[in-house]
Design an enzyme around this catalytic site. Structure first.
Site, short mmCIF file in Angstrom:
data_model
loop_
_atom_site.label_atom_id
_atom_site.label_comp_id
_atom_site.label_asym_id
_atom_site.label_seq_id
_atom_site.Cartn_x
_atom_site.Cartn_y
_atom_site.Cartn_z
CE LYS A 41 -4.88 -1.88 0.86
NZ LYS A 41 -5.01 -3.29 1.12
CB THR A 78 -0.87 -0.16 1.23
OG1 THR A 78 -1.64 -1.36 1.13
CG2 THR A 78 -1.83 1.21 1.12
CG LEU A 99 -4.64 -10.32 1.27
CD1 LEU A 99 -4.23 -10.43 2.96
CD2 LEU A 99 -3.64 -11.68 0.64
NE ARG A 100 -12.16 -9.94 4.49
CZ ARG A 100 -13.39 -10.64 4.30
NH1 ARG A 100 -14.33 -10.14 5.17
NH2 ARG A 100 -13.59 -11.34 3.50
CB CYS A 110 -4.74 -2.56 6.90
SG CYS A 110 -3.45 -3.99 6.51
C1 UGA Z 1 -8.32 -4.92 5.79
C2 UGA Z 1 -9.19 -4.96 4.55
O1 UGA Z 1 -10.47 -5.52 5.12
C3 UGA Z 1 -8.44 -5.65 3.60
O2 UGA Z 1 -9.43 -5.63 2.34
C4 UGA Z 1 -7.31 -5.25 3.20
O3 UGA Z 1 -6.62 -5.86 2.08
C5 UGA Z 1 -6.25 -5.01 4.37
O4 UGA Z 1 -7.01 -4.40 5.47
C6 UGA Z 1 -4.93 -4.79 4.07
O5 UGA Z 1 -5.04 -3.31 3.73
O6 UGA Z 1 -3.82 -5.47 4.00
P1 UGA Z 1 -7.48 -6.56 7.83
O7 UGA Z 1 -6.99 -5.49 8.60
O8 UGA Z 1 -6.80 -8.07 7.58
O9 UGA Z 1 -8.14 -6.41 6.30
O10 UGA Z 1 -8.85 -6.98 8.75
P2 UGA Z 1 -10.43 -6.37 8.65
O11 UGA Z 1 -11.43 -7.68 8.80
O12 UGA Z 1 -10.78 -5.31 7.67
O13 UGA Z 1 -10.63 -5.79 10.16
C7 UGA Z 1 -10.01 -4.71 10.62
C8 UGA Z 1 -10.28 -4.19 11.84
O14 UGA Z 1 -11.93 -3.71 11.98
C9 UGA Z 1 -10.28 -5.23 13.01
O15 UGA Z 1 -10.07 -4.89 14.14
C10 UGA Z 1 -11.97 -5.69 13.35
O16 UGA Z 1 -12.07 -6.12 14.61
C11 UGA Z 1 -12.62 -4.40 13.18
N1 UGA Z 1 -13.96 -4.41 12.46
C12 UGA Z 1 -14.15 -4.91 11.30
C13 UGA Z 1 -14.97 -3.73 13.34
O17 UGA Z 1 -14.83 -3.53 14.39
N2 UGA Z 1 -16.32 -4.05 12.92
C14 UGA Z 1 -16.42 -4.60 11.61
O18 UGA Z 1 -17.81 -4.54 11.32
C15 UGA Z 1 -15.56 -4.93 10.75
#
Ligand code: UGA
Length: 429
Positions: A204, A121, A153-154, A260
């Site tokens: 992104k 990124t 990706l997550r 991220c």
């Molecule tokens: C995030 C993005 O979702 C990906 O698309 C992206 O590729 C990635 O960053 C990156 O830039 O590499 P990630 O950080 O792995 O992915 O995890 P997420 O599932 O997005 O969760 C991020 C945070 O948001 C976590 O702390 C999660 O608990 C929180 N979250 C997520 C909430 O508090 N509420 C929600 O409804 C969803």
């Protein structure tokens, strides 16, 4: 095709393994011998469901090759992906030093025609710096094109996100590079967004910041619901059913964390500032996220009064379920604030304890979820691990000193726990 990924973090390692599994020959270049030796044996440095098996399978099939050698890998590759980290600097900008350094090493080793594509990124405009380096350092007689191919990706669902993405973004000004990248991604059935470098880079940040905004919005609605006596989960279900809004990323909680969202929101604010635009919406997104963490501590104070000497059990430390990643996990700020107030912390996480123990001082780690509750004055849930959902609260009630629960992920039926004698607080209910 033969390709190289420089970097073996989440993005590099997962994408490399998936594309090796599609039948490509994939090199992964690292810079630490010890790590590369482990990877060659299939020992991976992160916890990601299914990844170890996928890596081992493709190493055995000789499609996935780990190396320290840029020459061996880059010179044979049609495409070289830059997938190294871009951690935030003190001012919130992305630190590009590793990206620019590997661009130079890649350039020196290319042979014939090569496409160099950034997966890391990077702020809009980085392509100009990388392209300048590629042109300057490439050997005479070679040809290089540049592209930005951001990754979405997550963690925790990284393999399935890579195989079934919502879209593939390819940013390049070269038709030849575009055609090669489209061909490379052809095993994946997803819409293509074909555009230029700057736009791809911005997509992104815009995507991650938008998702962070949805979470802060959900946390604000939760806060307001608590003040009004409304049920935030129903409010969010009610708005999420509208296709224009969508029901994903609307779960209120202890704030977003990870490597991220916090970094990318900060970086986009900073990119905007550098261009004389104040992205005040995102400044609020960040502030609301900080408040979400402080709110958990405020609830603990409301339940227990003075926290000095109180025993608080924490269920879940990782920033989300299915990962051992502690980077910017809400648990860090929350535990620090509770400890500043004098609380004694016992914690359990199925996967993140090793990483957590490098961050926290004076935290006792329990051997399982139930042990966390022993003699506790309060139980706080911070990560939505599946194994926490099925806990038997009649057992927990016997083990706790005082049956207080803050359910930071809204995992449990509020009324049922209240009826069972728990002083239960969720988020927004
Ligand atoms: C995030 C993005 O979702 C990906 O698309 C992206 O590729 C990635 O960053 C990156 O830039 O590499 P990630 O950080 O792995 O992915 O995890 P997420 O599932 O997005 O969760 C991020 C945070 O948001 C976590 O702390 C999660 O608990 C929180 N979250 C997520 C909430 O508090 N509420 C929600 O409804 C969803």
């Amino acid at each position: 095709m033969t390709v190289t990924f420089v970097g073996h973090g989440y993005v590099g390692l997962v994408t490399a393994a998936v594309f090796a599994d599609f039948g490509n020959t994939v090199y992964v270049v690292g810079h630490t011998e010890e790590k590369i030796e482990k990877l060659k044996k299939g020992i991976i440095p992160i916890y990601e469901p299914g990844l170890e098996e996928l890596v081992k399978k493709n190493v055995t099939a000789k499609r996935l090759i780990f190396t320290l050698d840029f020459k061996e890998s880059v010179s044979k590759s049609d495409i070289v992906f830059i997938a190294v980290g871009t951690p935030p600097t003190k001012t919130g900008d992305a630190d590009l030093s590793t990206v620019l350094q590997v661009a130079e090493q890649i350039a020196q080793n290319i042979k014939g025609y090569t496409v160099v594509a950034t997966k890391s990124t990077v702020p809009t405009g980085t392509n100009k710096k990388v392209r300048r380096i590629l042109e300057e350092y490439k050997p005479k007689g070679t040809e290089v094109d540049y592209a930005s191919v951001p990754e979405f990706l997550r963690e925790g669902s990284a393999i399935s996100d890579t195989v079934h993405p919502d879209r593939i973004v390819i940013g390049t000004e070269s038709k030849r590079a575009q055609d090669l990248l489209v061909k490379f991604h052809s095993p994946i059935n997803a819409p293509l967004v074909l555009t230029n470098f700057d736009t791809a880079e911005l997509i992104k940040y815009a995507a991650n910041s938008f998702l962070a905004m949805k979470i802060s919005y959900a946390n604000s609605i939760a806060k307001l619901s608590e003040l009004l006596g409304a049920d935030a989960l129903k409010v969010l279900e009610g708005i999420g059913a509208d296709k224009r809004i969508g029901n994903m990323f609307l779960s209120p909680g202890p704030g977003y964390g990870g490597s991220c969202f916090p970094k990318d929101v900060k970086a986009l604010i900073s990119i905007a500032k550098d261009n004389d635009y104040s992205f005040s919406l995102l400044e609020d997104v960040e502030n609301i996220n900080q408040q979400a963490k402080r709110d958990i501590v405020r609830k603990a104070r409301r339940m227990l009064g003075d926290l000095r000497g109180k025993k608080i059990g924490i269920l879940g430390l990782a920033y989300k379920a299915n990962t051992d990643d502690m980077r910017d996990a809400p648990a860090i700020d929350i535990i620090n604030l509770l400890q500043n107030d004098g609380a004694k912390i016992t914690a359990y996480d199925p996967k993140a304890v090793e990483n957590a123990s490098q961050i926290f001082k004076n935290v006792t780690y329990a051997k399982d979820a139930y042990s966390v509750t022993d003699d506790a004055d309060l139980l706080i849930v911070l990560t939505e691990w599946n194994e926490f959902v099925e806990l038997d609260f009649s057992v927990i009630k016997r083990r706790m000193k005082n049956p207080n629960v803050i359910d930071g992920r809204n995992l449990y039926p509020a009324e049922k726990l209240r009826k069972a004698g728990f002083n239960y607080i969720g988020i927004g209910r």
